[in-house]
Design an enzyme around this catalytic site. Structure first.
Site: not given
Length: 318
Positions: A70, A171, A275
């Site tokens: 993450r 991302h 992104e």
């Protein structure tokens, strides 16, 4: 900083990271650095010459395959989000990549020394869920001025004559001081798909984008340059991209952050995802064809006027 006994600079260091996962540390002479895990080919750290972290990594991030990490810069391939039959964001971000033993030549005369070439190939395991042969080559480069460059090359190596389609995203989780004090420039007046409203299409109104609630949008036909301005820290991130027409902007806000196990309850205030992506119109590759998608990130002081964004000048004067 580790270096050989001769005192020479070590630009690329292969080492072990959290839970013993292999990682590569890239360093440049001025003191900037980046860290790349072979798991997911994921950049997890990008620091400027002052040692300040420029990417967000959750304090609850788990470095436990097959769970994705993450934060940092996960790579979404061959599927962005849930736009298809695969797991969310595809499988590239939770596969073990290899150092590319024979990377293709890059058409560049730049003097970059801090870079790593990684490769992911099809496997029998992946073929069960995505029946295609491919080679995904990624080069991560840390420039002498601290810019972070990522170039992806994806080739269709099918032997059955079949093309394949994919969507893609870098991302990137930018580290910010306070989400309420951040704005994004470069996406004004553009159309976007709102993922919070079943991908309904809208047109962005007003000036720079600011944040006061959850956001999950894919802006379409975006410019090659987008700026993320952190007022409190007087820092501007610039994202330059090539081959990636869309730009996804995401922040989970408080409720989703609390409902996400590997995300701190209040960490949404310290991150913003912008992104470089290709999500609206999937890329199609015939056998033998190659696609290339590139992003370059830089961080400069926000000392110049809003609306007159020219980080090249800022970089040259710094």
């Amino acid at each position: 900083m580790s270096s050989p006994s001769s005192g020479e600079m070590v630009f690329v260091e292969h080492t072990k990271g959290v839970n013993g996962l292999p990682k590569v540390i890239l360093r440049e002479v001025r003191g900037c650095s980046a860290e790349v895990y072979l798991y997911g080919a994921q950049v997890t750290s990008w620091k400027n010459e002052h040692g300040e972290e420029l990417l967000f990594l959750s304090s609850k991030a788990t470095f436990k395959p097959p769970k994705a990490i993450r934060g940092g810069i996960p790579i979404c391939f061959p599927q962005f989000g849930v736009q298809g039959s695969l797991e969310q964001h595809g499988f590239a971000r939770n596969r073990h990549w290899m150092v590319d033993p024979d990377p293709p030549p890059f058409l560049t005369c730049s003097p970059n020394k801090a870079f790593i070439d990684l490769i992911l190939k099809h496997s029998e395991e992946d073929a069960k869920i995505w029946p295609h042969r491919y080679e995904f080559r990624l080069r991560v480069t840390l420039g002498p001025g601290g810019d972070l460059m990522m170039t992806s090359r994806i080739r269709n190596t099918n032997t059955d004559g079949k093309p394949f389609m994919f969507t893609f995203s870098y991302h990137t989780y930018f580290a910010i001081t306070d989400i309420s004090e951040v704005r994004v420039e470069g996406l004004e007046t553009l159309d976007y798909l709102d993922y919070l409203k079943n991908k309904e299409r809208f047109t962005e109104q007003g000036d720079a984008i600011t944040f006061e609630a959850e956001v999950d949008k894919a802006y379409l036909s975006t410019p090659t340059k987008i700026a993320i301005i952190d007022h409190e820290r007087k820092r501007t991130y610039e994202l330059r991209k090539d081959g990636l027409p869309d730009a996804v902007v995401w922040n989970p806000w408080d409720k989703k952050a609390k409902a996400t196990p590997d995300f701190g309850d209040n960490e949404y205030k310290q991150m913003l995802c912008v992104e470089a992506a290709c999500v609206e119109k999937p890329i199609t590759l015939k056998p033998g064809e190659e696609w290339r998608g590139r992003q370059e990130l830089s961080a400069v002081p926000s000392s110049y006027c809003s609306g007159q964004l020219d980080p090249q000048k800022a970089l040259q004067s710094s």
